[in-house]
Design a protein around this motif. Structure first.
Motif, PDB file in Angstrom:
ATOM      1  N   LEU A 292      15.934  51.573  50.595  1.00 63.65           N
ATOM      2  CA  LEU A 292      16.866  50.447  50.642  1.00 63.65           C
ATOM      3  C   LEU A 292      18.313  50.861  50.839  1.00 63.65           C
ATOM      4  N   THR A 293      18.669  52.036  50.363  1.00 61.58           N
ATOM      5  CA  THR A 293      20.070  52.443  50.284  1.00 61.58           C
ATOM      6  C   THR A 293      20.495  53.192  51.537  1.00 61.58           C
ATOM      7  N   PRO A 294      21.333  52.591  52.387  1.00 59.11           N
ATOM      8  CA  PRO A 294      21.744  53.256  53.620  1.00 59.11           C
ATOM      9  C   PRO A 294      22.352  54.634  53.390  1.00 59.11           C
ATOM     10  N   GLU A 295      23.146  54.775  52.331  1.00 57.99           N
ATOM     11  CA  GLU A 295      23.779  56.067  52.081  1.00 57.99           C
ATOM     12  C   GLU A 295      22.745  57.152  51.792  1.00 57.99           C
ATOM     13  N   PHE A 296      21.670  56.798  51.090  1.00 63.47           N
ATOM     14  CA  PHE A 296      20.608  57.769  50.836  1.00 63.47           C
ATOM     15  C   PHE A 296      19.971  58.208  52.150  1.00 63.47           C
ATOM     16  N   VAL A 297      19.675  57.250  53.014  1.00 61.41           N
ATOM     17  CA  VAL A 297      19.017  57.572  54.280  1.00 61.41           C
ATOM     18  C   VAL A 297      19.935  58.402  55.172  1.00 61.41           C
ATOM     19  N   GLU A 298      21.206  58.004  55.271  1.00 62.76           N
ATOM     20  CA  GLU A 298      22.153  58.757  56.096  1.00 62.76           C
ATOM     21  C   GLU A 298      22.320  60.183  55.573  1.00 62.76           C
ATOM     22  N   THR A 299      22.458  60.313  54.256  1.00 70.12           N
ATOM     23  CA  THR A 299      22.592  61.649  53.658  1.00 70.12           C
ATOM     24  C   THR A 299      21.312  62.443  53.848  1.00 70.12           C
ATOM     25  N   GLY A 300      20.175  61.784  53.652  1.00 73.53           N
ATOM     26  CA  GLY A 300      18.882  62.445  53.820  1.00 73.53           C
ATOM     27  C   GLY A 300      18.670  62.965  55.231  1.00 73.53           C
ATOM     28  N   ARG A 301      19.139  62.192  56.214  1.00 75.77           N
ATOM     29  CA  ARG A 301      19.018  62.661  57.606  1.00 75.77           C
ATOM     30  C   ARG A 301      19.837  63.931  57.818  1.00 75.77           C
ATOM     31  N   ALA A 302      21.029  63.976  57.227  1.00 74.65           N
ATOM     32  CA  ALA A 302      21.867  65.173  57.357  1.00 74.65           C
ATOM     33  C   ALA A 302      21.197  66.374  56.692  1.00 74.65           C
ATOM     34  N   LEU A 303      20.645  66.175  55.500  1.00 68.47           N
ATOM     35  CA  LEU A 303      19.983  67.279  54.800  1.00 68.47           C
ATOM     36  C   LEU A 303      18.754  67.753  55.570  1.00 68.47           C
ATOM     37  N   THR A 304      18.044  66.811  56.175  1.00 67.57           N
ATOM     38  CA  THR A 304      16.876  67.180  56.978  1.00 67.57           C
ATOM     39  C   THR A 304      17.295  68.024  58.175  1.00 67.57           C
ATOM     40  N   GLU A 305      18.422  67.671  58.773  1.00 67.75           N
ATOM     41  CA  GLU A 305      18.942  68.473  59.890  1.00 67.75           C
ATOM     42  C   GLU A 305      19.335  69.857  59.406  1.00 67.75           C
ATOM     43  N   TRP A 306      19.983  69.922  58.229  1.00 69.08           N
ATOM     44  CA  TRP A 306      20.393  71.220  57.678  1.00 69.08           C
ATOM     45  C   TRP A 306      19.191  72.140  57.465  1.00 69.08           C
ATOM     46  N   THR A 307      18.060  71.554  57.104  1.00 69.88           N
ATOM     47  CA  THR A 307      16.876  72.354  56.784  1.00 69.88           C
ATOM     48  C   THR A 307      15.975  72.579  57.993  1.00 69.88           C
ATOM     49  N   GLY A 308      16.352  72.048  59.141  1.00 71.27           N
ATOM     50  CA  GLY A 308      15.587  72.286  60.357  1.00 71.27           C
ATOM     51  C   GLY A 308      14.245  71.599  60.409  1.00 71.27           C
ATOM     52  N   LEU A 309      14.122  70.452  59.714  1.00 70.23           N
ATOM     53  CA  LEU A 309      12.837  69.752  59.649  1.00 70.23           C
ATOM     54  C   LEU A 309      12.847  68.426  60.408  1.00 70.23           C
ATOM     55  N   ASN A 310      13.802  68.263  61.300  1.00 69.14           N
ATOM     56  CA  ASN A 310      13.937  67.004  62.040  1.00 69.14           C
ATOM     57  C   ASN A 310      12.681  66.605  62.794  1.00 69.14           C
ATOM     58  N   ASP A 311      11.948  67.588  63.278  1.00 68.03           N
ATOM     59  CA  ASP A 311      10.780  67.274  64.106  1.00 68.03           C
ATOM     60  C   ASP A 311       9.613  66.753  63.287  1.00 68.03           C
ATOM     61  N   LYS A 312       9.689  66.880  61.963  1.00 69.72           N
ATOM     62  CA  LYS A 312       8.581  66.454  61.110  1.00 69.72           C
ATOM     63  C   LYS A 312       8.906  65.255  60.218  1.00 69.72           C
ATOM     64  N   ILE A 313      10.170  64.821  60.211  1.00 67.93           N
ATOM     65  CA  ILE A 313      10.591  63.791  59.259  1.00 67.93           C
ATOM     66  C   ILE A 313      11.415  62.719  59.951  1.00 67.93           C
ATOM     67  N   GLU A 314      11.106  61.473  59.628  1.00 69.44           N
ATOM     68  CA  GLU A 314      11.906  60.338  60.077  1.00 69.44           C
ATOM     69  C   GLU A 314      12.257  59.503  58.848  1.00 69.44           C
ATOM     70  N   LEU A 315      13.538  59.238  58.637  1.00 69.18           N
ATOM     71  CA  LEU A 315      13.986  58.431  57.514  1.00 69.18           C
ATOM     72  C   LEU A 315      14.622  57.154  58.054  1.00 69.18           C
ATOM     73  N   VAL A 316      14.212  56.003  57.494  1.00 63.69           N
ATOM     74  CA  VAL A 316      14.708  54.710  57.972  1.00 63.69           C
ATOM     75  C   VAL A 316      15.160  53.854  56.791  1.00 63.69           C
ATOM     76  N   VAL A 317      16.076  52.942  57.067  1.00 59.25           N
ATOM     77  CA  VAL A 317      16.536  51.987  56.060  1.00 59.25           C
ATOM     78  C   VAL A 317      15.640  50.763  56.094  1.00 59.25           C
ATOM     79  N   GLY A 318      15.173  50.334  54.934  1.00 56.38           N
ATOM     80  CA  GLY A 318      14.337  49.153  54.882  1.00 56.38           C
ATOM     81  C   GLY A 318      13.734  48.963  53.507  1.00 56.38           C
ATOM     82  N   SER A 319      12.967  47.903  53.363  1.00 59.40           N
ATOM     83  CA  SER A 319      12.338  47.538  52.094  1.00 59.40           C
ATOM     84  C   SER A 319      10.863  47.905  52.094  1.00 59.40           C
TER      85      SER A 319
END
Length: 276
Positions: free
Chosen positions: A94-121
């Motif tokens: 639900l929390t846009p800031e969590f998703v936006e931050t999570g996307r950045a952390l996923t990029e930092w860890t090089g796992l972008n190809d395996k993870i998709e994070l979206v905002v929603g309920s």
């Protein structure tokens, strides 16, 4: 009914990514960063990584599995799942800031190809029917009163025979929880329910409920170890859950620990499988 906008606001700080970035800098961590290094801040639940590891094993994942993380937060468990099993994880929060931050952390860890994070309920999942092999939810139901709605959406997106695992704080005794708590600043934002409510919701939409695991003893030991470590430390660590919970972190944790020790609440795991 749960006010989802208020729930999202409870978790919003406006500067979370900078706090985490500063914490990483203090520890001389620069991308690419091992996902394990972020565990102190991105595993926002009782026991952190120590709880995630056995919980994830129950999902029986393999490379190529499609997994749904309901209420993914910063994506710590999602990154652990992806890195250790090879599964593809979709997280929703639900929390846009969590998703936006999570996307950045996923990029930092090089796992972008395996993870998709979206905002929603989690009550209105933007995913197709029978599109997921497994789903899990970690410390989310305490904010959502409609447990049947959660179960119904999980059942809709899971393939027949899919596993749905839950690790939530649940009410196991009579009385009122003390607030603020990590998941709610007041009683109005909280939706604590007993395990029986979750189990009834799961059964009502076609799940076969299996094992129920009470993690109270584990939680007490975890918090005792945490207190011992903090007593020897000179202030909070550069990376920790205080970056998420804010200035009243100690009070929130104290209330939660007191209510666990008094037998009012408990961290509970439930494991269910959708009928084939």
């Amino acid at each position: 009914m749960t006010n989802l906008k208020e729930v999202a606001q409870h978790y919003h700080s406006g500067h979370l990514l900078k706090r985490i970035s500063d914490g990483c800098a203090a520890l001389d961590l620069t991308p690419p960063i091992a996902h394990d290094a972020l565990a102190p801040v991105d595993e926002f639940h009782i026991g952190g990584r120590r709880a995630t590891e056995p919980f994830v094993k129950s999902l029986q994942l393999s490379k190529g599995s499609r997994v749904l993380d309901l209420g993914c937060g910063l994506g710590g468990p999602a990154r652990f799942v992806a890195a250790t099993t090879g599964a593809h994880v979709t997280g929703i929060d639900l929390t846009p800031e969590f998703v936006e931050t999570g996307r950045a952390l996923t990029e930092w860890t090089g796992l972008n190809d395996k993870i998709e994070l979206v905002v929603g309920s989690v009550l209105e999942l933007p995913f197709e029917d029978a599109s997921m092999d497994a789903a899990y939810m970690i410390h989310v139901g305490m904010n959502i009163a409609d447990k049947t709605g959660i179960a119904r959406e999980a059942a809709r997106v899971l393939k027949p025979g899919g596993i749905f695992a839950i690790y939530d704080v649940m009410q196991v005794g009579s009385g009122q929880m003390d607030y603020p708590a990590p998941w709610a600043s007041s009683r109005e934002l909280s939706a604590l329910d007993p395990p029986e409510t979750y189990e009834a919701a799961l059964k009502s939409v076609g799940f076969e409920v299996g094992e129920r695991i009470d993690r109270t003893a584990f939680a007490k030991q975890f918090f005792a170890d945490l207190a011992a470590a903090q007593s020897q430390a000179d202030g909070p660590p550069p990376l920790g859950l205080h970056l998420i919970m804010g200035d009243d972190t100690a009070l929130k944790v104290r209330h939660m620990v007191h209510n666990i020790e008094s037998g009012l609440i408990a961290p509970i795991e439930l494991h269910a499988r959708l009928h084939s």
